[in-house]
Every structure is written in structure tokens, then in C-alpha cells.
Design a protein around this motif. Structure first.
Motif, PDB file in Angstrom:
ATOM      1  N   LYS A 269     -18.891  65.405 -17.150  1.00  0.00           N
ATOM      2  CA  LYS A 269     -19.820  64.559 -16.409  1.00  0.00           C
ATOM      3  C   LYS A 269     -20.188  63.302 -17.198  1.00  0.00           C
ATOM      4  O   LYS A 269     -20.440  62.245 -16.632  1.00  0.00           O
ATOM      5  CB  LYS A 269     -21.108  65.353 -16.078  1.00  0.00           C
ATOM      6  N   GLN A 270     -20.208  63.413 -18.550  1.00  0.00           N
ATOM      7  CA  GLN A 270     -20.572  62.266 -19.381  1.00  0.00           C
ATOM      8  C   GLN A 270     -19.516  61.167 -19.325  1.00  0.00           C
ATOM      9  O   GLN A 270     -19.783  60.019 -19.701  1.00  0.00           O
ATOM     10  CB  GLN A 270     -20.763  62.691 -20.845  1.00  0.00           C
ATOM     11  N   ASP A 271     -18.308  61.508 -18.868  1.00  0.00           N
ATOM     12  CA  ASP A 271     -17.244  60.513 -18.791  1.00  0.00           C
ATOM     13  C   ASP A 271     -17.272  59.727 -17.492  1.00  0.00           C
ATOM     14  O   ASP A 271     -16.429  58.839 -17.281  1.00  0.00           O
ATOM     15  CB  ASP A 271     -15.881  61.198 -18.939  1.00  0.00           C
ATOM     16  N   THR A 272     -18.175  60.081 -16.603  1.00  0.00           N
ATOM     17  CA  THR A 272     -18.315  59.308 -15.369  1.00  0.00           C
ATOM     18  C   THR A 272     -18.739  57.884 -15.715  1.00  0.00           C
ATOM     19  O   THR A 272     -19.604  57.676 -16.562  1.00  0.00           O
ATOM     20  CB  THR A 272     -19.358  59.960 -14.444  1.00  0.00           C
ATOM     21  N   GLY A 273     -18.147  56.890 -15.101  1.00  0.00           N
ATOM     22  CA  GLY A 273     -18.533  55.508 -15.369  1.00  0.00           C
ATOM     23  C   GLY A 273     -17.461  54.529 -14.945  1.00  0.00           C
ATOM     24  O   GLY A 273     -16.525  54.855 -14.222  1.00  0.00           O
ATOM     25  N   THR A 274     -17.621  53.301 -15.449  1.00  0.00           N
ATOM     26  CA  THR A 274     -16.721  52.202 -15.107  1.00  0.00           C
ATOM     27  C   THR A 274     -15.759  51.972 -16.261  1.00  0.00           C
ATOM     28  O   THR A 274     -16.178  51.871 -17.418  1.00  0.00           O
ATOM     29  CB  THR A 274     -17.515  50.917 -14.823  1.00  0.00           C
ATOM     30  N   TYR A 275     -14.476  51.860 -15.919  1.00  0.00           N
ATOM     31  CA  TYR A 275     -13.437  51.659 -16.924  1.00  0.00           C
ATOM     32  C   TYR A 275     -12.671  50.377 -16.607  1.00  0.00           C
ATOM     33  O   TYR A 275     -12.542  49.978 -15.443  1.00  0.00           O
ATOM     34  CB  TYR A 275     -12.448  52.840 -16.943  1.00  0.00           C
ATOM     35  N   TYR A 276     -12.233  49.703 -17.686  1.00  0.00           N
ATOM     36  CA  TYR A 276     -11.343  48.561 -17.519  1.00  0.00           C
ATOM     37  C   TYR A 276     -10.439  48.476 -18.738  1.00  0.00           C
ATOM     38  O   TYR A 276     -10.698  49.103 -19.771  1.00  0.00           O
ATOM     39  CB  TYR A 276     -12.119  47.255 -17.315  1.00  0.00           C
ATOM     40  N   CYS A 277      -9.379  47.699 -18.615  1.00  0.00           N
ATOM     41  CA  CYS A 277      -8.471  47.528 -19.744  1.00  0.00           C
ATOM     42  C   CYS A 277      -8.337  46.049 -20.060  1.00  0.00           C
ATOM     43  O   CYS A 277      -8.615  45.178 -19.220  1.00  0.00           O
ATOM     44  CB  CYS A 277      -7.110  48.150 -19.466  1.00  0.00           C
ATOM     45  N   MET A 278      -7.935  45.776 -21.295  1.00  0.00           N
ATOM     46  CA  MET A 278      -7.759  44.408 -21.773  1.00  0.00           C
ATOM     47  C   MET A 278      -6.425  44.348 -22.509  1.00  0.00           C
ATOM     48  O   MET A 278      -6.094  45.250 -23.277  1.00  0.00           O
ATOM     49  CB  MET A 278      -8.918  44.020 -22.696  1.00  0.00           C
TER      50      MET A 278
END
Length: 730
Positions: free
Chosen positions: A557-566
Motif C-alpha cells: 500500500k505504501q507504494d501507491t502513488g505517482t510515478y514518472y521516468c526521466m
């Protein structure tokens, strides 16, 4: 009686007050004879008050006359007029006058009237000395009697056939001034005078000129005489003597100076004659000046001298002016039309000339350090002349040049400029560098040891190599560098991020992130970030590919969130993808645990109900009936469950009976139960679990194991039941 007298007194006072009423009509001021008065003439300022009275009574008048706001006259009179007499008018009386009259507590002021006293007093000039020497000063004093400052004094110095010299002095607090004039060479009889000047209301007026004062000037010494012996026209190598002399009235502090242009050649003090001897050279031709000074007095005499050339300057000739190192150089010194001379060959140096040889010829094998300027000297009859310097350049060959990128790495980003440097370690400057792109000459530069080239037209498909050439004046010719190939780096245009499964993963499950870029030179450095209240770098790695897959295991559950790459490459441009949101949901087994906690109480209640029902039945029919009843119940239950499955409301199950010893014992219908050995029956029952809210819709399967023990004595039965939830139960 007293009251009568008081009444009479008051009546008389009232009558007197009524009879003393007056008023000012006008107050005028006049200047006699006129407002413009000559200097020295008499004048008067008249103030007149025109007053109207209620009766003929006496009235005291207080007259006040002001000049430029300052009090100059006061008078008290019974008459309506006052007169301010000035017997001798001076320029200081010029100004604006006004009159104020006060009477019976009333005051009135006239208009202002301007008075101009024309002309100034003639100044008086005196000189401190009537006779002076050249170089001394004349001290003069000019005075304007009876004039009031501020004043200007102008002094004049006059002599025959010349324009007068003037000096102007401003005096703010006195009516005289003192000034000094210097007596110069040529002054003999001098005349001096002065005059004054004043300013009134932005206009100025000059006085008459003073008396002329005569001052006689005496010479302290006569003009010096300058001669050259044997003559002022001589030849190089001849000795020439200059002699400067004068006649003085007083020997003290006299000085004689001989100079050519601004250079002092010789000087003497407290003597009448100066002598200077030298060997004449061409440079000695020109104008000479003899100057005699004493105090401020100074007199001078000029003389022109011409020196003829004895022999021309020598000429130094070199076999070569540009030559390779280890080559032979020959220098030759000569004089046109003249052979008898003492020659020497020199090398020019900033710290002084370096002598090489006393000869007209010099031959030597040169190296790079011999580069420089050379000259020769020739001496005849003590006259030494030097040739013009000759420049000799000795060249070492250039080494093979190296071509490199100024920034270091042989790479460049598309659209960015590329600066190259071509360098030769050895080689005598100047060196000519030539840059090539492919086979095309791009630029030619002349410098000492290196040169730079800027290529501003870098395209993605540039595949041409660069090279440079270097050469100097050495005969070895051109040297060429190795070809330099440049890597053209293409920047990354954009990045995108995706995930498998798509944006949703079960708790404890794995997820794979795929970052993809569009274009760009490899390797590409990928970074994955999770955005919370701040950005957290989760993973990074470089790949020789345009995409990278990152697997993250054990999501919670702690890994829920917004992800992006660069993504970035050596173009140093970071490209960021659009963010995606990842949700972590409950796993299937977590859902089963939750369902088990809900269904266990319900299954327990059903099991207890079934057990109680069977127990009551066996107790009513006896042990034998219990056996048959148990079998019937089993068949009935299986039949019921089979029917329910056919109806589509529940999952199907199977019923069986097992002996505790894995075989069935034969029994006799006529006999009762064997009390010495107890048979155990197991029945698997499929039980439907009802939803407390919607029982007919929800389905479930429960397996019930019933253990039946037969006893010979009291038909005692023991039952145990276990319930397992179906994997699909919720």
C-alpha cells in the motif's frame, strides 16, 4: 456744582475729538535737481505728505528716508515736508530711495525713486619704485577716494609699440587695490595707469583713468653672444668649440646655459663666459641656444651649426634573412665609396648590443637561438656610424600537429558549435594552420604554436572527419595531423512511461515499468521516480537502447502513488515523461481471509444445528435405527445436494462413508450393535452457506465429516465435525 463741571469737561473733550480727525492722501518723494546727478554736484531728497484734516490743528510728522532699505535720514516736523540735503553727490549715493511718514498713530510710505549719480572719483595710482632691473617686479597701488566698495580695479602696463597688458582685481571691502607687474626682457621705459569700475543694478560704470606713472628699467646684463670655432660650418670628425659670453652689472646669482633643442650641453654660474668643445657628428647639426639668467631676468641668443658628412652609414648585407637551422649565414658590412674604416659586427639586444667580431665579414652556422637583429659599425677619425639593423629568422621545422576538441571529448551535440584546436609542439613561429572538414578547407590561421577553429554547422548526418595542417618558413614543408572523427550526439526528444499490469497491482504482487524514449544517441540513462511530498529516485541505469524495463517486486500500500521516468544522454538534456498513478489493491488470499472471518460463525451455527438434529433422531429410533437412519440421511443429503446443484444455486459435492479401519464389517440384521467393537461412520455433507442479506443468491460449499461410534451398551454416539471454506467463498 461738581457734576455740572464734569459734564462741561466731557462735552468739550468730545467736541475736541471730533475736531482732530485727519487722513493721509499721498506721500511723495522727489529728487532735486533730478534723478540723474553728476558726481560731485549737490542734490536733495524731498519727502512730502498730503494730509486732509477736519479742522486747523497742529500735527507732528515723523519723516524717515531709506536708501536700498537702509536708514539714511530722520526728521520730526510740524510741516508736511522734510528735506535730505547731500552737498556733494558720489557714486555711493546711487540707489533706490523711499520715504515713510508717521503721524497721530497713522503711517504711510511713498513709492520708491531711483537716483543715479553719474561718474566716479578719479583714481590715484602710485608706484613703489621709479627704477627697477629686468626680472624684478613693479608694485602699484590704485585708490578710489570717497567711493564705497565693492569695486573693480583695472591696472595697465604700457610700453612702446605694444598692446597694454591689463590686470583686474575685485575688492569687496576696500576702495583701493595693490598689484605687481614683472619686468621682462626688452622692457626699458614703462608706463602704468588704472581705473575703477562699479556695478549698479546689472549695469557697470567706469571711472576716469588715473595719472600715468613712469618706471625706468635697467638691464642687469646684456644680451649674450654665442660663437662657434673654427666655424659654424664644419665636417664630421672636426673639433668644434662653442663660446657664450655676456656683460653683467652684478655678478651674483648669474647663470649661463648652453643647450641644443631641450638638451642642456653645459652651464656655468657666477661667470661671464661659457665654453663647450666636442667632436662634430652629423647629429650635431642644428640650432644652439645660449641663455643667461639672473633672478627673474633672462636673455638668450641662438646659433645654427651645419656639419658635413665625412662618410655615409655602413650597410650590412646578409646571405639569407630566412633560413633553416644548421644552415650557414654570412654577414657583410660595407661603406659605399669608402673602404678604409674599422668595422665590427654586433647582435642587437634589449640589454645592450652583443659584440660578435671586429671585421667586415662574419660566417656562422645558425640555430633557432640566433634569430634576431644584427648591425655593423664603422669608425673613421673617431666618428662611429652604425648601419640599419637586419632581421635574421632561423626556423626549426614544425612537428606533426595534433587536432583535438577544446572541450576534451571528440563529440558534439547536434546544433551546437564544435571548437577544435590544432597544436604543434615544436616549430619556429609564425606557423600557418589550415583546417579541413573532409577534403574542404574551412579556415586558415597564422599564429605562434596553435590555432582554433569553430564549426557552427553541425548536422545529425555529419560523418566527415577533421584534420589540420601546419607549416612555417622551414623548407621541410607542410605537416598533417591524424584525422579526427567526431561523434554527433542526438538529444532525446521525449519520454513515455507505462506499466504491466496497467496502473493497478495486487498487494504483494510485482509490477513492471517500461520507460521509452523517442530518438537520441546511446547510451541513454534512465531514472525512475516516485512522487510523494518530494521526489524519490527509485531506480536508475544506463542502457544501449531506447527503452528500459524496471520490475518492482512485492508492492504494498505504501507504494501507491505517482510515478514518472526521466531519460538523458551525453547531450545533457533531461527529458521527463508524463506521470502515471499506480494503485495497490487487496490480493485474492486477503479477500479469502476476510471472507473466512465472516463465514466461520455462520458455518459453525449450521454444523451445530445438523448435529443436534441427528442426535435427536438416533435417540428416538435406537441404535439400529440410528445406523440405517444415518445411511438414509446420507443418501438424502447427497440427493438434496445434487438437486440443488442442478438448480444452479450451489456448487456440487460428493458423500462417502469410511470405516475407521478402511473396510466395512458385516452386520447381522437380527443382532443388536456389537458393544465390544465400535464402527465409525464418516459422512461428507455439502452445506450451503447463506448470506444473511441475500441467501438464495450467494453460494458456498462446506464439507461436514460426521463421526458415528456404535456402542453395544447404551448406544452412545460421539460426533465431531470439521468445516472447510470453499476457495471461492466470500
Amino acid at each position: 456744582m461738581y457734576l455740572a463741571l464734569l459734564a462741561i469737561f466731557l462735552q468739550c473733550s468730545e467736541l475736541y475729538a471730533h475736531n482732530t480727525v485727519f487722513t493721509f492722501n499721498t506721500v511723495d518723494i522727489k529728487v532735486q535737481p533730478s534723478a540723474n546727478v553728476k558726481n560731485g554736484a549737490p542734490m536733495a531728497i524731498v519727502c512730502h505728505a498730503d494730509i486732509s484734516k477736519s479742522s486747523n490743528f497742529q500735527l507732528k510728522h515723523n519723516f524717515t528716508i531709506l536708501k536700498d532699505g537702509k536708514l539714511v535720514f530722520m526728521n520730526v516736523s510740524d510741516k508736511g515736508e522734510a528735506r535730505y540735503e547731500i552737498s556733494t553727490a558720489r557714486s555711493s549715493d546711487t540707489g533706490n530711495y523711499e520715504c515713510t511718514v508717521e503721524a497721530g498713530g497713522k503711517t504711510k510710505t511713498s513709492k520708491s525713486s531711483h537716483v543715479w549719480v553719474m561718474g566716479m572719483t578719479k583714481p590715484i595710482l602710485t608706484a613703489e619704485k621709479k627704477e627697477v632691473l629686468e626680472g624684478e617686479v613693479v608694485k602699484l597701488r590704485c585708490e578710489l577716494p570717497e567711493e564705497v566698495p565693492p569695486l573693480f580695479f583695472i591696472f595697465r602696463k604700457m610700453k612702446m609699440n605694444s598692446t597694454p597688458k591689463e590686470k583686474s582685481v575685485f575688492e569687496a571691502d576696500r576702495n583701493f587695490s595693490v598689484v605687481e607687474f614683472s619686468v621682462e626682457e626688452g622692457d626699458n621705459i614703462l608706463q602704468f595707469d588704472c581705473f575703477g569700475r562699479r556695478f549698479v543694478e546689472l549695469e557697470h560704470e567706469n571711472s576716469e583713468h588715473s595719472n600715468k606713472t613712469l618706471v625706468t628699467v635697467r638691464e642687469p646684463f646684456i644680451k649674450p653672444t654665442l660663437i662657434a670655432r673654427p666655424s659654424s660650418n664644419i665636417t664630421e670628425g672636426d673639433r668644434i668649440q662653442f663660446e657664450c659670453s655676456t656683460v653683467v652689472a652684478r655678478m651674483r646669482d648669474i647663470e649661463i646655459i648652453l643647450q641644443k633643442k631641450k638638451t642642456i650641453l653645459n652651464s656655468v654660474r657666477d661667470e661671464k663666459v661659457l665654453k663647450y668643445t666636442t667632436v662634430a657628428t652629423l647629429e650635431d647639426s642644428g640650432e644652439y641656444l645660449c641663455k643667461v639668467e639672473q633672478g627673474r631676468a633672462s636673455k638668450s641668443t641662438k646659433l645654427n651649426v651645419f656639419v658635413s658628412e665625412l662618410f655615409p652609414k655602413p650597410i650590412l648585407a646578409a646571405s639569407m634573412s630566412n633560413l633553416d637551422e644548421n644552415k650557414e649565414l654570412t654577414l657583410n658590412c660595407s661603406i659605399s665609396g669608402f673602404r678604409k674604416a674599422n668595422f665590427s659586427i654586433l647582435r642587437k639586444n634589449s640589454n645592450g648590443d652583443l659584440w660578435l667580431k671586429n671585421s667586415r665579414n662574419l660566417t656562422m652556422r645558425v640555430n633557432v637561438n640566433d634569430t634576431g637583429s644584427y648591425s655593423c659599425k664603422a669608425e673613421v677619425r673617431g666618428i662611429v656610424k652604425e648601419s640599419k639593423p637586419v632581421r635574421i629568422n632561423v626556423y626549426a621545422p614544425v612537428s606533426k600537429p595534433t587536432l583535438s576538441v577544446v572541450s576534451g571529448l571528440p563529440e558534439v551535440v547536434v546544433g551546437k558549435p564544435l571548437r577544435l584546436i590544432c597544436h604543434s609542439v615544436t616549430g619556429t613561429p609564425p606557423i600557418t594552420f589550415r583546417f579541413y572538414k573532409g577534403n574542404e578547407v574551412k579556415e586558415t590561421v597564422v599564429n605562434d604554436t596553435y590555432a582554433t577553429f569553430l564549426d557552427e554547422n553541425i548536422r545529425q548526418n555529419d560523418r566527415k572527419g577533421y584534420k589540420c595542417e601546419a607549416r612555417n618558413n622551414h623548407s621541410s614543408g607542410m605537416k598533417t595531423s591524424n584525422i579526427l572523427n567526431i561523434t554527433v550526439i542526438v538529444p532525446i526528444k521525449n519520454a513515455s512511461l507505462g506499466s504491466v499490469p496497467n496502473r493497478q497491482v495486487e498487494d504483494g504482487g510485482d509490477i513492471a515499468f517500461l520507460c521509452t524514449v523517442n530518438g537520441g544517441s546511446w547510451p541513454i540513462h534512465f531514472k525512475f521516480f516516485r512522487k510523494t511530498d518530494h521526489e524519490v529516485l527509485m531506480f536508475e541505469r544506463s542502457e544501449n537502447a531506447d527503452r528500459m524495463l524496471w520490475r518492482k517486486k512485492g508492492m504494498s500500500k505504501q507504494d501507491t502513488g505517482t510515478y514518472y521516468c526521466m531519460a538523458s544522454n551525453r547531450a545533457n538534456v533531461d527529458v521527463k515523461s508524463h506521470p502515471i498513478t499506480i494503485s495497490v489493491i487487496l490480493a485474492t488470499w486477503q479477500k479469502g481471509v476476510i471472507a473466512a472471518f465472516v463465514l466461520l460463525p455462520i458455518a459453525g451455527a449450521v454444523t451445530l444445528t445438523s448435529w443436534w438434529f441427528l442426535y435427536k433422531k438416533k435417540k428416538a429410533k435406537g441404535p439400529s435405527m440410528e445406523m440405517s437412519g444415518s445411511a438414509l440421511a446420507t443418501n438424502s443429503t447427497s440427493e438434496k445436494l445434487t438437486r440443488q446443484h442442478n438448480d444452479g444455486d450451489y456448487y456440487s459435492g460428493s458423500g462417502y462413508i469410511e470405516d475407521s479401519e478402511n473396510h466395512m464389517k458385516p452386520t447381522d440384521d437380527s443382532k443388536g450393535p456389537d458393544l465390544e467393537s465400535a464402527d465409525v461412520e464418516y459422512t461428507e455433507v455439502e452445506v450451503s452457506t447463506l448470506d444473511p442479506h441475500r441467501a438464495p443468491v450467494q453460494k458456498g460449499t462446506e464439507t461436514v465429516y460426521s463421526e458415528i461410534r456404535k456402542a453395544n451398551n447404551d448406544s452412545v454416539e460421539n460426533r465431531h465435525s470439521r468445516i472447510y471454506g470453499h476457495p471461492d467463498a466470500t
